[in-house]
Scaffold this motif. Sequence first.
Motif, short mmCIF file in Angstrom:
data_model
loop_
_atom_site.label_atom_id
_atom_site.label_comp_id
_atom_site.label_asym_id
_atom_site.label_seq_id
_atom_site.Cartn_x
_atom_site.Cartn_y
_atom_site.Cartn_z
N ILE A 150 0.95 -1.26 -0.03
CA ILE A 150 -0.15 0.11 0.03
C ILE A 150 0.74 1.33 0.08
N HIS A 151 1.35 1.60 -1.25
CA HIS A 151 2.29 3.09 -1.35
C HIS A 151 1.46 4.30 -0.63
N GLN A 152 2.50 5.25 -0.25
CA GLN A 152 2.08 6.37 0.32
C GLN A 152 1.35 7.05 -0.79
N GLU A 153 1.80 7.26 -1.97
CA GLU A 153 1.01 7.56 -3.01
C GLU A 153 0.11 6.59 -3.67
N LEU A 154 -1.33 6.78 -3.28
CA LEU A 154 -2.12 5.69 -3.65
C LEU A 154 -2.39 5.45 -5.41
N ASN A 155 -2.69 4.37 -5.35
CA ASN A 155 -2.95 3.93 -6.87
C ASN A 155 -4.38 3.76 -7.19
N ILE A 156 -4.84 5.11 -6.87
CA ILE A 156 -6.25 5.15 -7.32
C ILE A 156 -6.62 6.16 -8.43
N ILE A 157 -7.50 5.50 -9.45
CA ILE A 157 -8.09 6.58 -10.58
C ILE A 157 -9.43 7.35 -10.16
N PRO A 158 -9.09 8.71 -10.05
CA PRO A 158 -10.04 9.46 -9.32
C PRO A 158 -11.35 9.33 -10.00
N TYR A 159 -11.48 9.42 -11.44
CA TYR A 159 -12.80 9.18 -12.10
C TYR A 159 -13.32 8.19 -12.46
N LEU A 160 -12.76 6.96 -11.72
CA LEU A 160 -13.41 5.58 -11.78
C LEU A 160 -14.25 5.55 -10.42
N THR A 161 -15.22 4.65 -10.41
CA THR A 161 -15.96 4.39 -9.03
C THR A 161 -15.31 3.64 -8.09
N VAL A 162 -15.82 3.50 -7.14
CA VAL A 162 -15.09 2.63 -5.99
C VAL A 162 -14.95 1.29 -6.57
N ALA A 163 -15.83 0.67 -7.02
CA ALA A 163 -16.03 -0.94 -7.33
C ALA A 163 -15.09 -0.96 -8.61
N GLU A 164 -14.94 0.09 -9.50
CA GLU A 164 -14.18 0.13 -10.69
C GLU A 164 -12.49 0.03 -10.18
N ASN A 165 -12.53 0.78 -9.35
CA ASN A 165 -10.91 0.89 -8.86
C ASN A 165 -10.53 -0.53 -8.21
N MET A 166 -11.69 -0.92 -7.48
CA MET A 166 -11.67 -2.26 -6.58
C MET A 166 -11.04 -3.48 -7.54
N PHE A 167 -11.59 -3.51 -8.80
CA PHE A 167 -11.41 -4.64 -9.93
C PHE A 167 -10.64 -4.12 -10.97
N LEU A 168 -9.81 -2.96 -10.80
CA LEU A 168 -9.11 -2.48 -11.89
C LEU A 168 -7.97 -3.35 -12.53
N GLY A 169 -8.26 -3.86 -13.58
CA GLY A 169 -7.36 -4.78 -14.25
C GLY A 169 -7.42 -6.02 -14.14
N LYS A 170 -8.43 -6.29 -13.10
CA LYS A 170 -8.97 -7.79 -12.75
C LYS A 170 -10.52 -7.82 -12.63
N GLU A 171 -11.04 -7.05 -13.73
CA GLU A 171 -12.47 -6.95 -13.78
C GLU A 171 -13.11 -8.44 -13.89
N LEU A 172 -14.28 -8.57 -13.50
CA LEU A 172 -15.18 -9.89 -13.82
C LEU A 172 -16.04 -9.62 -15.14
N THR A 173 -15.72 -10.77 -15.71
CA THR A 173 -16.47 -10.70 -17.18
C THR A 173 -17.45 -11.94 -17.45
N HIS A 174 -18.33 -11.85 -18.30
CA HIS A 174 -18.90 -13.04 -18.90
C HIS A 174 -18.33 -13.61 -19.85
N GLY A 175 -17.56 -14.80 -19.30
CA GLY A 175 -16.93 -15.70 -20.26
C GLY A 175 -15.83 -14.91 -21.25
N LYS A 176 -15.93 -15.43 -22.34
CA LYS A 176 -14.98 -14.52 -23.42
C LYS A 176 -15.61 -13.35 -24.03
N THR A 177 -16.91 -12.77 -23.52
CA THR A 177 -17.65 -11.90 -24.24
C THR A 177 -16.82 -10.63 -24.12
N GLY A 178 -16.19 -10.65 -22.80
CA GLY A 178 -15.61 -9.17 -22.43
C GLY A 178 -16.65 -8.41 -21.60
N LEU A 179 -18.04 -8.89 -21.69
CA LEU A 179 -18.86 -8.10 -21.10
C LEU A 179 -18.76 -8.09 -19.44
#
Length: 500
Positions: free
Chosen positions: A83-112
């Motif tokens: 947990i860095h002193q300079e936080l890795n948070i994207i300000p214009y994304l929501t809490v949930a979007e930041n939470m799963f940034l780069g690890k998004e949950l998707t429907h199979g191979k559809t990418g949705l």
Amino acid sequence: MEFIKMKGITKSFGPVQVLNKVDFALEKGEIHALMGENGAGKSTLMKILTGIYQKDEGAIEVKGNLVNFKSAKEAELSGITVIHQELNIIPYLTVAENMFLGKELTHGKTGLIKTREMKRKTRDYLERLGVGLDPDQEAGSLSVGQQQMIEIARAVATNSEVLIMDEPTAALTDREIEVLFEVMNKLREQGVGIVYISHRMEEIFTMCDRITVLRDGQSVGTKQIKETNFEEIVKMMVGRELGERFPPRIAKPGEERIRVENFTAANAFYDISFSVKSGEILGVAGLMGAGRTEIMEAIFGKRSIKSGRIFLDGKEVKIKRPYDAIKAGIGFITEDRKDEGLVLSLSVRENLVLTNLQRFSNRGITADKKEADYVKAMIEKLKIKTSGGEQAVKSLSGGNQQKVVIGKWLGIDPQILILDEPTRGVDVGAKKEIYTIMNQLTEKGVAIIMVSSELPEILGMSDRIMVIHEGKLTGMLNREEADQEKIMQAATGGKTHEKI
């Protein structure tokens, strides 16, 4: 059970050895403080653990297995998160979007993206930590403490077994610190090990189980918090001798040159008052983030203040911008040499005359001979090792670049000179030359304010020492009575025996 064991870790950058046979261990479900002065090697040790740097010697074990991570991602997959002193948070994304940034949950191979499920899991992870945040809220609208909770919840979501927290309370309010400590206690109960890097002694004695102290890149020792005390840790952190690194200094202070009264700037420093006499060096000590640089920027007109007054030679002056400060005879050698002190694309000559162009020009026409004589004299006076005035300043060593910065400000014949970390990144020989220049300036009546994170430098060069802790003045010590322990006590929020 030891989750992490680091043994004999050694690391050099070129000829400079930054870690020398360092040992460190973290047990499951413990909060282990890692302490030391600025530059002691704490961050380097953690970067080696997490694969950002590679060790030169030594061994690292995680859960009894030898490891040598090649990246922070690899360390994270093994359960170690920073947990860095300079936080890795994207300000214009929501809490949930930041939470799963780069690890998004998707429907199979559809990418949705499974937006609803991501929101539900975000709420679950935050509630597990006792934190109530709306998954739909934009992260940029949250406080620093709330953003930090997103990062911690993100680590919990990846089943991290080790959290490395680097100065986690530096930008938090008292209430946010309480929430953080509650979360840390819950994580400890769940068996998560926490490496806690902080300068705040009171927090360490409140939260931690053990403490390891580094000094000059070496392990000084590891103590159980219950079996040690504030004074012993301070001694472990600062146990060095000054040696012969500083030229003899005989101070002959004259009349008061500058007085600062009741300086306050929101979220930076509060009710700061001090004075400096002609021919005097006032050292300003404190830990990283204490507000030292911010005070100097305010004096120089680089930072606006909420309240306060400045007096020069007994007369009040208004300094709203750096131009006003320069006109009043104040020079400011910034700690950020490369970005603020020099124009790296210009030559030694061009940098040396930068603050004093009017002296060498008449209606915009430069007097070449006058300028060339000045540059030559300054190079000789400061012993700048250069092929000549036209050499690119970026090709000089760190020490010689710093001398060019000093020379730039000497050109205005300052009555007050602020030096912020004047010898950072400078070799020992060049340091002593800079100290000699400081002594020569004070002999001519210049008042010097020197901010430094190096306690030996503060003790070796200052006539008086002002200590800042979390934006407040916590100590004012005379040269004769000051020592490393008193300074460190004041710098970490402890009491000094001296009158402020």
